[in-house]
Write an enzyme that holds these catalytic residues in place. Structure first.
Site, mmCIF file in Angstrom:
data_model
loop_
_atom_site.group_PDB
_atom_site.id
_atom_site.type_symbol
_atom_site.label_atom_id
_atom_site.label_comp_id
_atom_site.label_asym_id
_atom_site.label_seq_id
_atom_site.Cartn_x
_atom_site.Cartn_y
_atom_site.Cartn_z
ATOM 1 N N ASP A 31 0.824 -1.232 0.000
ATOM 2 C CA ASP A 31 0.000 0.000 0.000
ATOM 3 C C ASP A 31 0.846 1.266 0.000
ATOM 4 O O ASP A 31 0.504 2.237 -0.663
ATOM 5 C CB ASP A 31 -1.062 -0.005 1.114
ATOM 6 C CG ASP A 31 -0.496 0.021 2.525
ATOM 7 O OD1 ASP A 31 0.692 -0.309 2.714
ATOM 8 O OD2 ASP A 31 -1.261 0.369 3.443
ATOM 9 N N SER A 116 -3.622 -7.237 16.914
ATOM 10 C CA SER A 116 -3.462 -8.560 16.292
ATOM 11 C C SER A 116 -3.384 -8.469 14.779
ATOM 12 O O SER A 116 -3.539 -9.461 14.079
ATOM 13 C CB SER A 116 -4.627 -9.476 16.677
ATOM 14 O OG SER A 116 -4.585 -9.745 18.044
ATOM 15 N N SER A 119 -6.506 -4.449 12.514
ATOM 16 C CA SER A 119 -6.807 -3.044 12.327
ATOM 17 C C SER A 119 -7.870 -2.480 13.256
ATOM 18 O O SER A 119 -8.802 -1.812 12.831
ATOM 19 C CB SER A 119 -7.205 -2.801 10.870
ATOM 20 O OG SER A 119 -7.004 -1.460 10.588
ATOM 21 N N SER A 120 -7.675 -2.728 14.542
ATOM 22 C CA SER A 120 -8.588 -2.112 15.514
ATOM 23 C C SER A 120 -8.457 -0.593 15.463
ATOM 24 O O SER A 120 -9.416 0.124 15.736
ATOM 25 C CB SER A 120 -8.275 -2.617 16.921
ATOM 26 O OG SER A 120 -6.999 -2.180 17.357
ATOM 27 N N SER A 121 -7.271 -0.095 15.098
ATOM 28 C CA SER A 121 -7.090 1.368 15.106
ATOM 29 C C SER A 121 -7.906 2.026 14.002
ATOM 30 O O SER A 121 -8.603 3.018 14.245
ATOM 31 C CB SER A 121 -5.611 1.739 14.980
ATOM 32 O OG SER A 121 -5.048 1.253 13.786
ATOM 33 N N GLU A 153 -3.998 9.196 11.487
ATOM 34 C CA GLU A 153 -3.022 8.208 11.982
ATOM 35 C C GLU A 153 -1.588 8.610 11.601
ATOM 36 O O GLU A 153 -0.666 8.444 12.378
ATOM 37 C CB GLU A 153 -3.374 6.805 11.465
ATOM 38 C CG GLU A 153 -2.636 5.732 12.228
ATOM 39 C CD GLU A 153 -3.355 4.394 12.380
ATOM 40 O OE1 GLU A 153 -4.595 4.342 12.215
ATOM 41 O OE2 GLU A 153 -2.675 3.397 12.667
ATOM 42 N N ASP A 165 -5.702 0.053 5.654
ATOM 43 C CA ASP A 165 -6.583 -0.204 6.793
ATOM 44 C C ASP A 165 -7.818 0.695 6.771
ATOM 45 O O ASP A 165 -8.935 0.244 6.988
ATOM 46 C CB ASP A 165 -5.831 0.040 8.111
ATOM 47 C CG ASP A 165 -4.730 -0.967 8.337
ATOM 48 O OD1 ASP A 165 -4.638 -1.924 7.544
ATOM 49 O OD2 ASP A 165 -3.954 -0.794 9.293
HETATM 50 P P1 ADP Z 1 -4.159 -2.833 15.203
HETATM 51 O O1 ADP Z 1 -4.747 -1.704 14.451
HETATM 52 O O2 ADP Z 1 -3.478 -3.824 14.319
HETATM 53 O O3 ADP Z 1 -5.117 -3.519 16.119
HETATM 54 P P2 ADP Z 1 -2.558 -0.694 16.264
HETATM 55 O O4 ADP Z 1 -1.360 -0.688 17.129
HETATM 56 O O5 ADP Z 1 -2.501 -0.040 14.948
HETATM 57 O O6 ADP Z 1 -3.002 -2.241 16.128
HETATM 58 O O7 ADP Z 1 -3.761 -0.024 17.033
HETATM 59 C C1 ADP Z 1 -4.098 -0.441 18.332
HETATM 60 C C2 ADP Z 1 -4.412 0.781 19.169
HETATM 61 O O8 ADP Z 1 -5.654 1.377 18.731
HETATM 62 C C3 ADP Z 1 -4.667 0.432 20.633
HETATM 63 O O9 ADP Z 1 -3.441 0.344 21.347
HETATM 64 C C4 ADP Z 1 -5.527 1.597 21.080
HETATM 65 O O10 ADP Z 1 -4.722 2.735 21.334
HETATM 66 C C5 ADP Z 1 -6.362 1.889 19.843
HETATM 67 N N1 ADP Z 1 -7.668 1.195 19.907
HETATM 68 C C6 ADP Z 1 -8.113 0.194 19.125
HETATM 69 N N2 ADP Z 1 -9.356 -0.190 19.458
HETATM 70 C C7 ADP Z 1 -9.733 0.598 20.479
HETATM 71 C C8 ADP Z 1 -10.917 0.717 21.290
HETATM 72 N N3 ADP Z 1 -11.978 -0.068 21.094
HETATM 73 N N4 ADP Z 1 -10.927 1.658 22.249
HETATM 74 C C9 ADP Z 1 -9.865 2.469 22.449
HETATM 75 N N5 ADP Z 1 -8.745 2.399 21.744
HETATM 76 C C10 ADP Z 1 -8.657 1.485 20.771
HETATM 77 MG MG MG Z 2 -3.616 -0.306 13.250
#
Ligand code: ADP
Ligand code: MG
Length: 364
Positions: A31, A116, A119-121, A153, A165
């Site tokens: 990307d 993990s 892409s939770s972020s 980001e 993402d």
């Molecule tokens: P990934 O995106 O692969 O899961 P990242 O390191 O890019 O990993 O993002 C993780 C970060 O995003 C967490 O440490 C936190 O700061 C933030 N985050 C993700 N989900 C949540 C949530 N539900 N509430 C608060 N912060 C979150």
């Molecule tokens: Mg991320």
């Protein structure tokens, strides 16, 4: 956590914003080279409940971090602190230029596993973006929202990620892969053949400390492109691999991964459109090998997981997904074998490593 109604003035309208996590089927580290990616949404989602305020104050709580004090700041006064609140502040910072002028109270709930590689972020950013868009009527399409999230980001959080993402969390769904050209942001939905299912297994090795290596890979790719005389490695096709081979190591290997990976995305799209899971699975295996030997972003636990997955009956192929140095593997499997195969892979992994690991997809 206090219910939102206790935080906001009586009668205030609440809105919701949701976004899924994602798994990238193929097209890793392409990307930021202007190349192709092929993510699909996972069932796990992040949900933001938001109530607009009349002043400029923002309050946010996340169920993920119940012990952290709520985030509180004034719009226009965003400050990076190194915590999860940076993603929220980054979004309000980025959306001010799109017409966000008032504050809000919000609560975040999520089933997307953090850190993990799913892409939770970006799920958090896009869920927030959607809630803010709905609450304040911002004139913003899904692609513009993804761009705002990437800006947040990159420039606010300080993570130099490409747009994979954010586009995936903003546009992908669970039944089709999003074939995305990251240079033009043109995309097409490629339905997954009904006979095919996905498994995602988390190695339990966190990728969180990989930021330094990620930056190194980006630099190496930029340097390889410069030496090849093109703006981005995307501009080098497989017919030019002989030129890539003349680069000094490790730039030759890094560039070869990107060039061959772009082609593998195109080939996987063709295979999926034909319903040819066997070919798609072979491309997964080739992609993993390329990430292991050329891009050097896998770790032994991840290599083992892909090996175990390929030995289990009813799977077509497996590969590392996400930035690497830990994280998860994605497995292409026969739909009817998804549940059993995921259990077998995890059991074997536990037996051989003593590491618990976790099946993330199918959701349990
Ligand atoms: P990934 O995106 O692969 O899961 P990242 O390191 O890019 O990993 O993002 C993780 C970060 O995003 C967490 O440490 C936190 O700061 C933030 N985050 C993700 N989900 C949540 C949530 N539900 N509430 C608060 N912060 C979150
Ligand atoms: Mg991320």
């Amino acid at each position: 956590m206090a219910p939102l109604t206790e935080l906001s003035p009586a009668g205030t309208r609440h809105v919701f914003g949701e976004a899924p996590g994602r798994v990238n089927l193929i097209g890793e580290h392409t990307d930021y080279n202007g190349g192709y990616v092929l993510p699909v949404a996972i069932p796990q989602r992040t949900r933001v409940t938001l109530a607009p305020r009349t002043d400029c104050t923002v309050y946010v709580e996340s169920a993920q971090y119940p012990d952290a004090s709520p985030l509180e700041y004034r719009l226009g006064n965003e400050r990076r602190s190194g915590g999860w609140g940076d993603y929220v502040q980054g979004m309000t910072w980025a959306l001010t230029s799109h017409g966000l002028l008032r504050g809000f109270e919000a609560r975040v709930e999520s089933t997307v596993p953090v850190g993990s590689g799913l892409s939770s972020s970006a799920a958090l950013e896009i869920a927030f973006g959607r809630a803010i868009r709905a609450a304040f009527g911002l004139p913003l399409g899904d692609v513009a929202l993804a761009r705002a999230a990437q800006l947040a980001e990159n420039e606010f959080v300080g993570a130099p990620v490409g747009i994979l993402d954010q586009m995936a969390c903003s546009l992908a769904d669970t039944s089709s892969a999003l074939f995305l050209d990251t240079r033009t942001l043109e995309y097409a939905r490629v339905p997954l053949p009904p006979s095919v299912g996905l498994i995602v297994v988390d190695s339990g090795i966190s990728h969180r400390h990989a930021g330094g290596e990620y930056a190194v890979r980006r630099r190496e790719c930029a340097e390889a492109a410069a030496r090849l005389g093109v703006p981005e490695l995307r501009d080098i096709g497989p017919e030019q691999l002989h030129r890539v081979a003349e680069l000094p190591p490790p730039l030759d290997r890094r560039a070869r991964h990107v060039v061959t990976e772009n082609q593998r995305v195109l080939d996987t799209v063709d295979a999926l459109r034909r319903g040819d899971a066997v070919t798609a699975g072979r491309l997964f295996v080739a992609s993993h090998q390329s990430m292991c030997e050329d891009f050097e972003i896998t770790v032994p636990a991840i290599d083992l997981l892909t090996e175990l997955a390929s030995r289990v009956q009813g799977t077509y192929g497996a590969r590392l997904t996400g930035g690497g140095f830990g994280g998860s593997v994605v497995v292409l499997a026969e739909q009817g074998r998804v549940a059993a195969a995921s259990t077998e892979i995890l059991d074997q992994y536990r037996l051989q490593t003593g590491n618990p690991g976790r099946v993330l997809v199918p959701e349990r």
